[in-house]
Scaffold this motif. Sequence first.
Motif, PDB file in Angstrom:
ATOM      1  N   LEU A 164      -0.948   7.041   1.446  1.00 21.35           N
ATOM      2  CA  LEU A 164       0.688   7.369   0.843  1.00 21.35           C
ATOM      3  C   LEU A 164       0.810   8.806   0.822  1.00 21.35           C
ATOM      4  O   LEU A 164       2.230   9.325   0.695  1.00 21.35           O
ATOM      5  N   VAL A 224     -13.317   2.293  -2.651  1.00 25.98           N
ATOM      6  CA  VAL A 224     -13.479   3.481  -3.774  1.00 25.98           C
ATOM      7  C   VAL A 224     -12.910   2.507  -5.056  1.00 25.98           C
ATOM      8  O   VAL A 224     -11.665   2.233  -4.930  1.00 25.98           O
ATOM      9  N   HIS A 225     -13.587   2.583  -6.209  1.00 31.10           N
ATOM     10  CA  HIS A 225     -13.087   1.765  -7.257  1.00 31.10           C
ATOM     11  C   HIS A 225     -13.906   2.552  -8.510  1.00 31.10           C
ATOM     12  O   HIS A 225     -14.595   3.367  -8.316  1.00 31.10           O
ATOM     13  N   THR A 226     -13.833   1.537  -9.613  1.00 30.96           N
ATOM     14  CA  THR A 226     -14.467   2.061 -10.926  1.00 30.96           C
ATOM     15  C   THR A 226     -16.098   2.217 -10.524  1.00 30.96           C
ATOM     16  O   THR A 226     -16.632   2.805 -11.635  1.00 30.96           O
ATOM     17  N   MET A 284     -16.050   6.098  -8.816  1.00 25.71           N
ATOM     18  CA  MET A 284     -15.169   6.858  -9.288  1.00 25.71           C
ATOM     19  C   MET A 284     -14.935   6.883 -10.727  1.00 25.71           C
ATOM     20  O   MET A 284     -15.014   5.691 -11.280  1.00 25.71           O
ATOM     21  N   ARG A 298      -4.692  10.662  -4.226  1.00 25.35           N
ATOM     22  CA  ARG A 298      -3.650   9.428  -4.104  1.00 25.35           C
ATOM     23  C   ARG A 298      -2.201   9.943  -4.305  1.00 25.35           C
ATOM     24  O   ARG A 298      -2.198  10.874  -5.324  1.00 25.35           O
ATOM     25  N   LEU A 329      -2.560   1.626   3.875  1.00 25.64           N
ATOM     26  CA  LEU A 329      -1.466   2.641   3.859  1.00 25.64           C
ATOM     27  C   LEU A 329      -1.980   3.840   3.421  1.00 25.64           C
ATOM     28  O   LEU A 329      -2.748   4.149   2.452  1.00 25.64           O
ATOM     29  N   LEU A 345      -5.716  -6.526  -1.981  1.00 28.00           N
ATOM     30  CA  LEU A 345      -4.371  -5.699  -1.975  1.00 28.00           C
ATOM     31  C   LEU A 345      -4.389  -4.603  -3.300  1.00 28.00           C
ATOM     32  O   LEU A 345      -4.803  -5.208  -4.355  1.00 28.00           O
ATOM     33  N   GLY A 346      -4.053  -3.607  -3.037  1.00 26.65           N
ATOM     34  CA  GLY A 346      -3.917  -2.616  -3.983  1.00 26.65           C
ATOM     35  C   GLY A 346      -5.179  -1.762  -4.167  1.00 26.65           C
ATOM     36  O   GLY A 346      -5.247  -0.770  -4.810  1.00 26.65           O
ATOM     37  N   HIS A 347      -6.331  -2.171  -3.497  1.00 25.05           N
ATOM     38  CA  HIS A 347      -7.592  -1.597  -3.496  1.00 25.05           C
ATOM     39  C   HIS A 347      -7.724  -0.505  -2.478  1.00 25.05           C
ATOM     40  O   HIS A 347      -6.909  -0.380  -1.455  1.00 25.05           O
ATOM     41  N   LYS A 348      -8.539   0.356  -2.716  1.00 24.91           N
ATOM     42  CA  LYS A 348      -8.761   1.666  -1.840  1.00 24.91           C
ATOM     43  C   LYS A 348      -9.797   1.920  -0.997  1.00 24.91           C
ATOM     44  O   LYS A 348     -10.987   1.224  -1.468  1.00 24.91           O
ATOM     45  N   VAL A 393      -4.793   2.841   0.992  1.00 25.97           N
ATOM     46  CA  VAL A 393      -4.502   1.593  -0.033  1.00 25.97           C
ATOM     47  C   VAL A 393      -4.516   0.477   0.897  1.00 25.97           C
ATOM     48  O   VAL A 393      -3.464   0.475   1.827  1.00 25.97           O
ATOM     49  N   CYS A 394      -4.864  -0.596   0.517  1.00 24.01           N
ATOM     50  CA  CYS A 394      -5.034  -1.922   1.226  1.00 24.01           C
ATOM     51  C   CYS A 394      -3.741  -2.695   0.914  1.00 24.01           C
ATOM     52  O   CYS A 394      -3.251  -2.960  -0.224  1.00 24.01           O
ATOM     53  N   CYS A 395      -3.018  -3.043   1.952  1.00 23.41           N
ATOM     54  CA  CYS A 395      -1.445  -3.699   1.636  1.00 23.41           C
ATOM     55  C   CYS A 395      -1.789  -5.127   1.838  1.00 23.41           C
ATOM     56  O   CYS A 395      -0.733  -6.093   1.474  1.00 23.41           O
TER      57      CYS A 395
END
Lengths: 102, 413
Positions: free
Chosen positions: A11, A80-82, A85, A62, A9, A45-48, A19-21
């Motif tokens: 946004l 992309v996560h902790t 980033m 975002r 997705l 779900l919810g991850h980038k 963003v993963c649906c």
Amino acid sequence: MSKSDKRLLLLHEKDNVLVCCQTIPAATELWIEGQATVLSTQLELGHKLARRDIAAGEKITRYGLPIGSATQTIAYGQHVHTHNMKSDYLASHHRNAVEGRI
Amino acid sequence: MNTDAAPALRDDLDDNLRGYLRSDGRKGIRNVVLVAYLVECAHHVARHIVSRADHPDVQLIGFPGCYPNDYALKLMKRLCTHPNVAGTLLVSLGCEGFNRDALSAEIAATGRPVKSLVIQDSGGTRTTIDEGVRWTRETHRQVSNIERVPMAVDELVVATICGGSDGTSGISANPAVGHCFDRLVAAGATCIFEETGELIGCEQIMAERAITPELGREIQACVDKAARYYSTLGYGSFAPGNADGGLSTIEEKSLGAYMKSGASPISGIIKPGDFAPAGGGLYLMDVVPDGEVRFGFPNISDNAEIVEMIASGAHMTLFTTGRGSVVGSAISPVIKVCANPDTYARMAEDMDINAGRILRGEASPDEVGEEIYRKVIDIARGETSKSEDLGHQEFILTYKYFDALGPACLPRR
């Protein structure tokens, strides 16, 4: 706007992440911005995912708004996560954080 | 209302709302008779009166504490004179600290029927219940005759909250509600968002939307206050589970909640029970108490915040949920916007809107936002929400302390 997989997705037009649906298994071939790529890790779900190459220190965007900065170069299609980033506000808490230190 | 606004779906119906006109000029979309206990010791009697009256428009509210509290009195005054409320029965034990005379006088001054029953003076439990049932039934019968008058969208006050959130809330339901809020604000309605404790990290971004720089500084100060309050209680806003759900930073998490507010300018800050000035617009409600930390958590669960926004005149609340909250509220309807398509499939009987379609690529946030807007109009026209149909009428009011609003919080426009 270039085409991406329906499970990803966008946004806001200005965003450099998608963003993963829904869960997408590792090694899935995906279309991101009109190019095919192979997912290196499973995406929940919810991850980038990076929509394009992102330089170290660049803002992660975002909703068209900054949500932190890249701590290293993030290649197109990467998770992309902790791990790559950080917050520009204050550091996030982790389960394995040592007390008094984040 | 500006009738030259860009055409949108069903704007032809917007002026067709009908409301219950109250003496202060506000209009209600429901016509409720309240039974209010003024201390926990009177709760059982009040609940029995409501059960025996057995009508969805006879509803229970109350304050459990024995010690008096200015905030609780103010909120009870606002709730009992809310435009959705037609009359109130006050049920007192007799020795509690709640100022029932002040509350009764405030209600009577609006011309609404009000009666106080004091259990210690009425002969006890059964006698009070019998008398309460008689008064409530008779009052409900009387107020059922109140004629409805034409009402416009710009007279609506709409609140939003998220609860039972998951990784989907910030990507489907919240942006869709944000779109609906922008539509409502453009139509002249008043919209309220809150949860300053969950907006930590986006206060600078929020401040830039304020209509004056002074208001922007007040917004930052009220989020700072929330951050201090929660950290004193030992709770940060960013939990390990958030990272598991894909959220990397606190600002990312907060922006997900913040998306409910849409993109309209922020016209002011209000505290629970304060009214937004006439003319509509988007308002941030500061729900975190002032002064030293006392009385525990600012809001112990979602319904406490819903009640606070109702006390500020909200006619209805748009409630976004990912994991699947089921609550409604006394006084004002709750519209459930479900963010997660799997949750919707499991719990459709509780959900008014399936925002999870966004995640399946079946609708855009703006399209679902339009659907929510139409639902707001339908609910204002008398259609019942899922939680109303299921009989949900939750209510919580606890102790708090607030200072008066600072002058920069409500800039003149």
